[in-house]
Design an enzyme around this catalytic site. Sequence first.
Site, PDB file in Angstrom:
ATOM      1  N   MET A   1      30.078 119.534  47.758  1.00  0.00           N
ATOM      2  CA  MET A   1      30.913 120.032  46.666  1.00  0.00           C
ATOM      3  C   MET A   1      30.492 119.443  45.331  1.00  0.00           C
ATOM      4  O   MET A   1      30.297 118.233  45.206  1.00  0.00           O
ATOM      5  CB  MET A   1      32.373 119.675  46.985  1.00  0.00           C
ATOM      6  CG  MET A   1      33.354 120.142  45.934  1.00  0.00           C
ATOM      7  SD  MET A   1      33.319 121.957  45.768  1.00  0.00           S
ATOM      8  CE  MET A   1      33.720 122.096  44.030  1.00  0.00           C
TER       9      MET A   1
ATOM     10  N   GLU B   1      23.972 121.430  44.560  1.00  0.00           N
ATOM     11  CA  GLU B   1      25.163 120.852  43.917  1.00  0.00           C
ATOM     12  C   GLU B   1      24.828 120.369  42.517  1.00  0.00           C
ATOM     13  O   GLU B   1      25.613 120.536  41.587  1.00  0.00           O
ATOM     14  CB  GLU B   1      25.744 119.707  44.753  1.00  0.00           C
ATOM     15  CG  GLU B   1      26.081 120.067  46.205  1.00  0.00           C
ATOM     16  CD  GLU B   1      26.871 121.341  46.385  1.00  0.00           C
ATOM     17  OE1 GLU B   1      27.669 121.691  45.495  1.00  0.00           O
ATOM     18  OE2 GLU B   1      26.684 122.017  47.432  1.00  0.00           O
TER      19      GLU B   1
END
Length: 879
Positions: free
Chosen positions: A266, A301
């Site tokens: 994330m 990411e």
Amino acid sequence: MSEHKSNPVRLSDYLPPDYAVDHVDLVFELSPRDARVTSRLTVRRNGDHARPLWLDGDELRLESVAIDGETLASERFEVDERGMSIPDVPGAFELTVVNRVDPVDNTALDGLYQSSGNFCTQCEPEGFRRITFFPDRPDVLSRYRVTLIADREECPVLLSNGNPVDQRDLGDGRHQAVWEDPHPKPSYLFALVAGKLEAIHDRFTTASGREVELGIYVEPHNIDRCDHAMRSLIKSMRWDEDTYGREYDLDVFNIVAVDDFNMGAMENKGLNIFNSKFILARAETATDADYDGIESVVAHEYFHNWSGNRVTCRDWFQLSLKEGFTVFRDQEFSSDVGSAAVKRIEEVNLLRQVQFAEDAGPQAHPVQPKEYEQINNFYTATVYNKGAEVVRMWRNLLGWDRFRAGSDRYFERFDGQAVTIEDFIETMAEQADFDTAQFRRWYDRAGTPIVHVSKTQANGEVRVTFEQEVPAVAGQEDRDPFLMPMRVAAFDGRGKPLPLDESGTAEKTLVLRESRTSFTFPVAEDIDRVVLSLNRGFTAPVKIEHDYDADDLALLARADSDEFNRWDAYQRLVIKTLVDRIRQARETGECSDEELPEGLSAAFGSLLHAAGGDSDARFVAECLTMPSEPYIAEQFERDVPVDAIHQARVRLREQLANEWSQSLMLVYEKQEVDGSYEYNGEDVGRRALRAQALACLNALDHPAWRRLAVEQIASTDNMTERFNALSALCVRESEERDQALEQFARDWADDPLVMDKWLSLRARIVAPDDTDTLAELEAHPAFSIRNPNRVRSLVGVFSRANPVAFHAASGSGYRWVADKIIEIDGFNPQISARLATVFSRWRRYDGARADLMTEQMQRMLDRPDCSTDLAEIVGKALR
Ligand code: PHE
Ligand code: ZN
């Protein structure tokens, strides 16, 4: 019938937020069962209206609400299970909300939870509302200041987004840290981490001279497995500067690896949180594939910092705006630092196997979906991978320079904003010298277009005709054609490239816009055979239908100058052989055991021969890899012959191995890597090719080949070769296989990521109806149903990579998987819903199997506590 009524969120209902939150001040007093959150929001009314302030909130224990310092009496606001509504608020005010959450009981791994005793968060897409009350939507952008307070012993490390501004001891056994993020961001990018972690550090100086401190935080016992991730991060930062002119924008960039994570990783601003699978690597425990995965996910990411964070999504229907673009960016990065052809093959393999299947089933949706029930269900191959293909088409239609100019313009124009796919399209369209309106369809329409290509030759001319077939998808009325780039070439019967015009160009990128497009090129009268090379490099994400015979495919497999198409021709040849055999066996009622087709055998042989030359070993390895059973199954629209596919594939591999065993052995020996493990293109290629050769040899029932594998396991210093040899042994049953599997489990019992590999190998080879083995694996200490990686390795792999057992005619495979899904749905609906998609394509199977599959889906659905996530997936599948 079930209770689950659908209540979708629609793109067409979008309204801008009623209130803006300019500043967020959060104070966390962390404690495992009772974390206290104090949130002070600077709120401002957006526009002229008197609507109440709405704050999303999910499973929060509210303590108090105050406006401008005055606590609100309980009748001044309303709280339900979805959030809080406060009517009659001033035009601008400070709202203070205090609430508590329970991180330990947060088994959904969404919001604030614990992994290995450390606190961490996951907020995308709607997890922030599980931490505190907030307008939890991506078009509310705020500046955050975060104070973390925790026990000094339990949580020596305290991290959040942005830059660290203060850290101090509080005297009572606790300490606190303050973090400030100067960049306005949506709540889904919020993150905190607190716990016992160790870090490796490095530095990066950006092109304009900013000094950035880089940190990778892991549990102490993993500290010797971070170097590859750090190198990958530094490479990514440099690449984004060199390629897109994008620099990093904070003083620190931190990554934290956690063991319990629903997805890959994330992109939280300045504080990426990763599934430890995509950080941890050292030669003894990680394979080349793991090293590849780490490099590309770290890059992905990091690239989100611009394509996602600086420019974010207005709402979740725009998810592909950040994901499609970022996947395209990470693909190009991997292609630049590795082997471009191999990378493209892997991308297309994934697209064909996962996205095409999704697009042809009940979960089909456009790259920009128009409605959803659970946004978590839309982190799909369509949004990510087809989305990336659509961005790639922009690049191919515009050319790199204009594409780059469009990208610069996009970042400049929308920096600090939450925008839409339309905004991206418009910005790119400004760079085009053609009408792009029709291109929009790629974002709006589900389904994979089919392009039928035919060819005629007469009077010194070849005419190639492309006909688009737009698939029927429920709810999509029109069948208008798409605009797509189509790169083509042609070869004569000896594999010499043919000029496509007077100037002698050997390759052209056509732009197809009509249902039917023709293209002609001159050809000398004496050339009697013309073989087309179509959709080279996979310029358009479509299925190509063309009447190739086996000789054409063998010729392309040998002579095509486009490496991707060479691979593709070889794969088509294998699939054609398999499908022909299966169809024939079906008609004659008996398993045909015919001769190995000469063209295929020769093509296989010349691949092995090429491996002796200077050809890219990794590319050859890709070619030798047999198409997977699920992909072969895709070739059958109805009554998928599960068992026949398996048998035909096994049989063909055996025949090839038998015919070419000497060459395979030579390749195996020649590709041995000297010296200790290194992750570099050449060595990775050699190991990959050796793995294919060894697996192929082990298709034969011969102790010599098993011994080779056993020796490789014993002698190697690295996991790649150990695992490749173990996988090769798993090609067929044997004493050696069982012993090696047992030994492996003993050797690596304490390493969960390594045991995932073992679980997935075991899951792949479970025999149909062997429910005892499934029970044994489930009870194995290496397995935990609470951990998503373990679940994916056992349940995910069993259901997707072991079709003969999953689709066992008795229904035992379906039942076992459904049992797991139901159990998991009780504590982690994101994971249960994702697992359940494997049942979606029940219509492709024979009546008996279809009934068994729907029965299991009905069982999942007919529970009063079925999650909305699972209900959406299963409901769509059954409808
Ligand atoms: N945004 C993440 C990515 O693609 C994926 C993700 C989605 C992670 C939802 C967690 C939850 O990089
Ligand atoms: Zn992403």
